[in-house]
Design an enzyme around this catalytic site. Structure first.
Site, short mmCIF file in Angstrom:
data_model
loop_
_atom_site.label_atom_id
_atom_site.label_comp_id
_atom_site.label_asym_id
_atom_site.label_seq_id
_atom_site.Cartn_x
_atom_site.Cartn_y
_atom_site.Cartn_z
N ARG A 1 -10.24 19.74 10.31
CA ARG A 1 -8.82 19.45 10.54
C ARG A 1 -8.68 18.07 11.17
O ARG A 1 -9.39 17.75 12.12
CB ARG A 1 -8.24 20.51 11.47
N ARG B 1 -3.74 20.26 21.27
CA ARG B 1 -3.90 20.07 19.81
C ARG B 1 -2.96 18.98 19.32
O ARG B 1 -2.32 18.30 20.10
CB ARG B 1 -3.58 21.39 19.11
N LYS C 1 -6.76 27.16 23.46
CA LYS C 1 -5.99 26.11 22.78
C LYS C 1 -4.66 25.88 23.51
O LYS C 1 -4.13 26.79 24.18
CB LYS C 1 -5.72 26.50 21.33
N LYS D 1 -0.78 23.87 22.83
CA LYS D 1 0.02 23.22 21.79
C LYS D 1 1.35 22.71 22.35
O LYS D 1 2.00 23.41 23.12
CB LYS D 1 0.30 24.21 20.66
N CYS E 1 0.30 30.91 5.50
CA CYS E 1 -0.93 30.35 6.08
C CYS E 1 -2.02 30.34 5.03
O CYS E 1 -1.86 30.87 3.94
CB CYS E 1 -1.36 31.20 7.27
N CYS F 1 -10.41 31.71 5.46
CA CYS F 1 -10.18 32.07 6.85
C CYS F 1 -10.94 33.35 7.21
O CYS F 1 -10.71 34.40 6.61
CB CYS F 1 -8.69 32.27 7.12
N CYS G 1 -2.88 37.58 8.67
CA CYS G 1 -3.26 38.41 9.82
C CYS G 1 -2.28 38.14 10.95
O CYS G 1 -1.48 37.20 10.88
CB CYS G 1 -4.71 38.13 10.25
N CYS H 1 -0.37 32.08 11.99
CA CYS H 1 -0.45 30.62 11.83
C CYS H 1 0.76 30.01 11.11
O CYS H 1 0.95 28.80 11.16
CB CYS H 1 -1.73 30.25 11.11
FE1 SRM Z 1 -4.02 28.99 13.25
C1 SRM Z 1 -6.94 30.49 14.04
C2 SRM Z 1 -5.24 27.99 10.32
C3 SRM Z 1 -1.37 26.94 12.90
C4 SRM Z 1 -2.36 30.75 15.68
N1 SRM Z 1 -5.82 29.15 12.37
C5 SRM Z 1 -6.92 29.77 12.88
C6 SRM Z 1 -8.14 29.52 12.01
C7 SRM Z 1 -8.85 28.32 12.55
C8 SRM Z 1 -9.05 30.72 11.78
C9 SRM Z 1 -10.24 30.93 12.68
O1 SRM Z 1 -10.09 30.91 13.92
O2 SRM Z 1 -11.32 31.16 12.14
C10 SRM Z 1 -7.43 29.22 10.66
C11 SRM Z 1 -8.19 28.32 9.66
C12 SRM Z 1 -8.19 28.99 8.32
C13 SRM Z 1 -8.64 28.13 7.22
O3 SRM Z 1 -9.50 28.59 6.45
O4 SRM Z 1 -8.14 27.03 7.06
C14 SRM Z 1 -6.09 28.72 11.13
N2 SRM Z 1 -3.49 27.62 11.92
C15 SRM Z 1 -4.07 27.42 10.73
C16 SRM Z 1 -3.25 26.50 9.85
C17 SRM Z 1 -4.07 25.60 8.94
C18 SRM Z 1 -2.27 27.37 9.04
C19 SRM Z 1 -1.59 26.68 7.89
O5 SRM Z 1 -1.58 27.32 6.86
O6 SRM Z 1 -1.06 25.60 8.03
C20 SRM Z 1 -2.44 25.77 10.94
C21 SRM Z 1 -3.12 24.54 11.45
C22 SRM Z 1 -2.29 23.86 12.47
C23 SRM Z 1 -2.80 22.52 12.92
O7 SRM Z 1 -2.75 21.60 12.12
O8 SRM Z 1 -3.18 22.40 14.08
C24 SRM Z 1 -2.41 26.82 12.03
N3 SRM Z 1 -2.22 28.81 14.18
C25 SRM Z 1 -1.22 27.97 13.80
C26 SRM Z 1 0.00 28.34 14.45
C27 SRM Z 1 1.35 27.68 14.26
C28 SRM Z 1 1.60 26.59 15.27
O9 SRM Z 1 0.73 26.22 16.03
O10 SRM Z 1 2.72 26.10 15.27
C29 SRM Z 1 -0.28 29.44 15.23
C30 SRM Z 1 0.74 30.26 16.05
C31 SRM Z 1 1.12 29.60 17.32
C32 SRM Z 1 0.12 29.92 18.38
O11 SRM Z 1 -0.82 29.16 18.55
O12 SRM Z 1 0.28 30.96 19.03
C33 SRM Z 1 -1.69 29.72 15.06
N4 SRM Z 1 -4.58 30.35 14.65
C34 SRM Z 1 -3.72 30.98 15.51
C35 SRM Z 1 -4.47 31.97 16.26
C36 SRM Z 1 -3.92 32.91 17.34
C37 SRM Z 1 -3.90 32.25 18.67
C38 SRM Z 1 -3.54 33.18 19.78
O13 SRM Z 1 -3.15 32.72 20.83
O14 SRM Z 1 -3.68 34.39 19.64
C39 SRM Z 1 -5.80 31.90 15.79
C40 SRM Z 1 -6.99 32.73 16.26
C41 SRM Z 1 -7.54 32.27 17.58
O15 SRM Z 1 -7.20 31.23 18.11
O16 SRM Z 1 -8.38 33.01 18.08
C42 SRM Z 1 -5.82 30.88 14.77
FE1 SF4 Z 2 -6.21 32.96 9.09
FE2 SF4 Z 2 -4.65 34.75 10.25
FE3 SF4 Z 2 -4.23 32.16 10.67
FE4 SF4 Z 2 -3.67 33.18 8.33
S1 SF4 Z 2 -2.68 33.75 10.26
S2 SF4 Z 2 -4.82 31.29 8.66
S3 SF4 Z 2 -5.20 34.72 8.08
S4 SF4 Z 2 -5.99 33.27 11.31
#
Ligand code: SRM
Ligand code: SF4
Length: 600
Positions: free
Chosen positions: A80, A149, A238, A240, A459, A465, A504, A508
């Site tokens: 990323r 981030r 993390k 944000k 997402c 993922c 899930c 995201c």
């Molecule tokens: Fe996310 C984890 C993709 C925005 C909440 N997110 C992941 C991972 C890295 C999976 C992993 O941990 O193995 C995903 C990568 C999958 C892949 O194969 O690419 C992933 N997140 C994404 C992206 C690419 C989704 C998208 O389709 O655009 C976004 C990248 C953002 C960026 O450029 O930085 C992305 N993730 C978000 C958001 C939205 C936001 O930030 O506005 C959220 C919800 C807001 C938040 O943070 O609460 C989000 N991602 C998570 C979480 C849950 C965090 C939590 O507090 O519970 C995880 C899992 C974790 O961190 O353990 C996660």
């Molecule tokens: Fe992966 Fe769940 Fe985030 Fe979708 S919402 S990219 S399935 S961690």
């Protein structure tokens, strides 16, 4: 005989905390393991690598296809790249697309936080990849990991309104201020082992002075001086941050750990309302986890933005839960401390009291899709990229079309928080040319796609993922295909409501504050949420659980039919569901589905 009371035991810290503590500012064994010939990294490095923007993954479908034989995971990496505020040059986006072809899996992904993801990079190419990102004047440092981030900000280049320019400039300052200072990034990724020559980390998206070699790296004592804000163990989780305008919350400011809502009058920023503790992710097996909207904390003048952000980051550093990653985000720190105690602690770290919030709050939302004047005689074109995926397929040559636009028109580029692109600095005559290029490659213009598709977002999910339990990006377009005629038939084609799908509950694509949230429950089944809204300032509620994918269109049709039948004039879908109540919508929709309302 009474035993001496045992001293309270300090809670056991998580394994990730152990890796960070032993890592010497994120170095760990990464450099050694990078050249050990193995396809992947060890446990500690896998965690540390996230701070450099990379995740060790494998294509889960490849894994499946090997079942029966010995199951081997073919390791590759997701990388990323940070793009603060989504601001890029045409050359930078072109280079990112080329890197996807040369070193990645042939596509790139615009993310929900205005950054770029590549997939399918093998370990042997990681360093070359990082160096190319660096040469492209961007960085992967802190794109993931337990740090601040990619900071989000409304990307629209509307220059007549200097408020946007001032806000975007403030974001640039904050992104630099909160960037990790460790030299591990230079050492591991940007050092040529032959010559020992180092390059400095690129600062950001502005086009570029030539890269200067830095002064030789000196060994540094592991004191807080290395990371004056984060310290040696960085944050518990993390973190944000986003900036938003009251009239345009296109960054979903309330879903962030930290948010700044501009308070402005007559083109001048008076200051910012600070909101804290938003976050979407939920772990269904852990009842203590929950999605939360950020809470309004106080007001600061522009010159205090860096100071208050730093104070909040430091409080989270010192009071966040390092014994349980499931409850380590700032929202849980605030929940545990209580908002008032949290505010008092922030004021202590900030060194002065916080003024109460200005009454201003978000009241508008714009995805900036379409053709607009910039206020400087030029135009920008908001181009919807479905789910952020830039790819060429049979009959749909989106990647080639974008390359052609970038090469021929050399526009500025912005990534939106809705996974789409703005081409900026255009002449009026470019409008027809862009449409011509898109059509020539089988791609619709933004004007030709439905409002429903435009406001949808998914997402990444499968196959890369590791946390996905269901499909998302690959199935949402099909669901939208089935819903489009329904929406048209109901006469709702011009109604904007957000449909967001995730594979899930980590959320995201921010499905918990939108109008229709669809969250993967298990393979092929989803939980439906209703009652949030486009504005992003209200959480939705669970409507139905374990809904098979095949039934989603039918279930959503029932909800839309109820909305059409009973909504008040100009009431949005989310507001209607909220007013009627989820139970009320469910009863109505179930009756309709059962045929009791005539046409189920
Ligand atoms: Fe996310 C984890 C993709 C925005 C909440 N997110 C992941 C991972 C890295 C999976 C992993 O941990 O193995 C995903 C990568 C999958 C892949 O194969 O690419 C992933 N997140 C994404 C992206 C690419 C989704 C998208 O389709 O655009 C976004 C990248 C953002 C960026 O450029 O930085 C992305 N993730 C978000 C958001 C939205 C936001 O930030 O506005 C959220 C919800 C807001 C938040 O943070 O609460 C989000 N991602 C998570 C979480 C849950 C965090 C939590 O507090 O519970 C995880 C899992 C974790 O961190 O353990 C996660
Ligand atoms: Fe992966 Fe769940 Fe985030 Fe979708 S919402 S990219 S399935 S961690």
């Amino acid at each position: 005989m009474s035993a001496d009371p045992k001293p309270a035991e300090a809670p056991k810290l998580t394994a990730v905390e152990g890796f960070k503590t032993a890592s010497d500012y994120l170095r760990g064994d990464i450099a050694k393991e990078l050249v050990d010939g193995a396809p992947g990294f060890g446990k500690g490095s896998v965690q540390l690598l996230k701070n450099f923007g990379t995740y060790q993954q494998d294509d889960r479908e490849q894994r499946k296809s090997r079942e029966g034989a010995k199951s081997v995971r073919e390791i590759s990496f997701m990388i990323r790249t940070c793009v603060p505020g989504g601001k890029l040059t045409a050359a930078q986006l072109l280079a990112a697309i080329d890197m996807g072809d040369e070193i990645g899996n042939g596509t790139i992904r615009l993310t929900t936080r205005q950054s770029i993801q590549h997939h399918g990079v093998v370990k042997g190419d990681l360093k070359a990849f990082m160096q190319k990102v660096h040469t492209n004047q961007l960085t992967t440092l802190a794109a993931c990991g337990d740090v601040e981030r990619n900071i989000m900000c409304c990307p629209a280049p509307i220059h007549g309104n200097s408020v946007r320019d001032q806000m975007q400039a403030k974001l640039d300052e904050l992104a630099v201020h909160l960037a990790p200072r460790t030299r591990a990034y230079y050492e591991i990724w940007l050092t040529d082992p032959e010559t020992g020559e180092k390059q400095r980390v690129a600062g950001g998206p502005e086009p570029v002075e030539p890269i200067q070699p830095v002064e030789p790296i000196q060994p540094v004592e592991p004191t807080e001086l290395v990371e004056p804000i984060y310290g040696p163990t960085y944050l518990p989780r993390k973190f944000k941050t986003a900036f938003a305008l009251p009239e345009d919350n296109c960054t979903d400011v309330y879903a962030n750990d930290l948010g700044f809502i501009v308070v402005h009058e007559q083109g001048k920023i008076l200051g910012y309302n600070v909101v804290a503790g938003g976050g979407m992710g939920v772990t269904p097996s852990a009842a203590k986890t929950f999605p939360a909207l950020a809470k309004r904390l106080g007001f600061v003048p522009p010159e205090d933005v860096l100071g208050i952000a730093e104070a909040i980051v430091r409080v989270q550093r010192d009071y966040g839960n390092r014994a349980d990653r499931k409850t380590a985000r700032l929202k849980y720190t605030i929940h545990t401390m209580g908002l008032e105690a949290f505010r008092a602690k922030v004021e202590e770290y900030f060194g002065k009291p916080l003024a109460p919030c200005h009454p201003t709050d978000v009241h508008g939302f714009d995805d900036h899709i379409g053709w607009f004047e910039q206020g400087d005689g030029k135009y920008f074109y908001g181009f919807n990229v479905e789910n952020g995926r830039i790819v060429d397929r049979d009959g749909f040559q989106l990647k080639t079309a974008i390359r052609k636009i970038l090469r021929e028109l050399s526009p500025g580029v912005r990534i939106t928080a809705h996974q789409s692109l703005l081409f900026t600095g255009l002449a009026a005559s470019d409008r027809d040319r862009i449409a011509e290029i898109l059509h020539g490659h089988g791609v619709k213009t933004s004007e030709e796609i439905s409002t429903l598709r435009r406001w949808s977002m998914a997402c990444v999910a499968l196959p890369t993922c590791s946390l996905a339990v269901a499909e998302s990006e690959r199935v949402l377009p099909g669901l939208i295909d089935s819903l489009e005629p329904v929406v048209a038939k109901l006469g709702l084609s011009h109604d904007a409501f957000t449909v967001r799908m995730t594979g899930c509950p980590n959320a995201c694509a921010r499905p918990y504050n939108c109008d229709i949230g669809i969250v993967g429950r298990t393979l092929g089944k989803y939980t439906l949420f209703l009652g949030g809204r486009l504005l992003g300032d209200r959480l939705n509620e669970q409507y139905k659980d374990v809904v098979p994918f095949e039934d989603l269109a039918k279930e959503i049709t029932a909800v839309l039919t109820c909305y059409k039948a009973e909504r008040k004039a100009a009431e949005t879908l989310g507001d209607f569901c909220h007013r009627k109540g989820i139970e009320g919508v469910r009863t109505w929709a179930n009756e309709w589905l059962a045929g009791a309302r005539g046409h189920g």
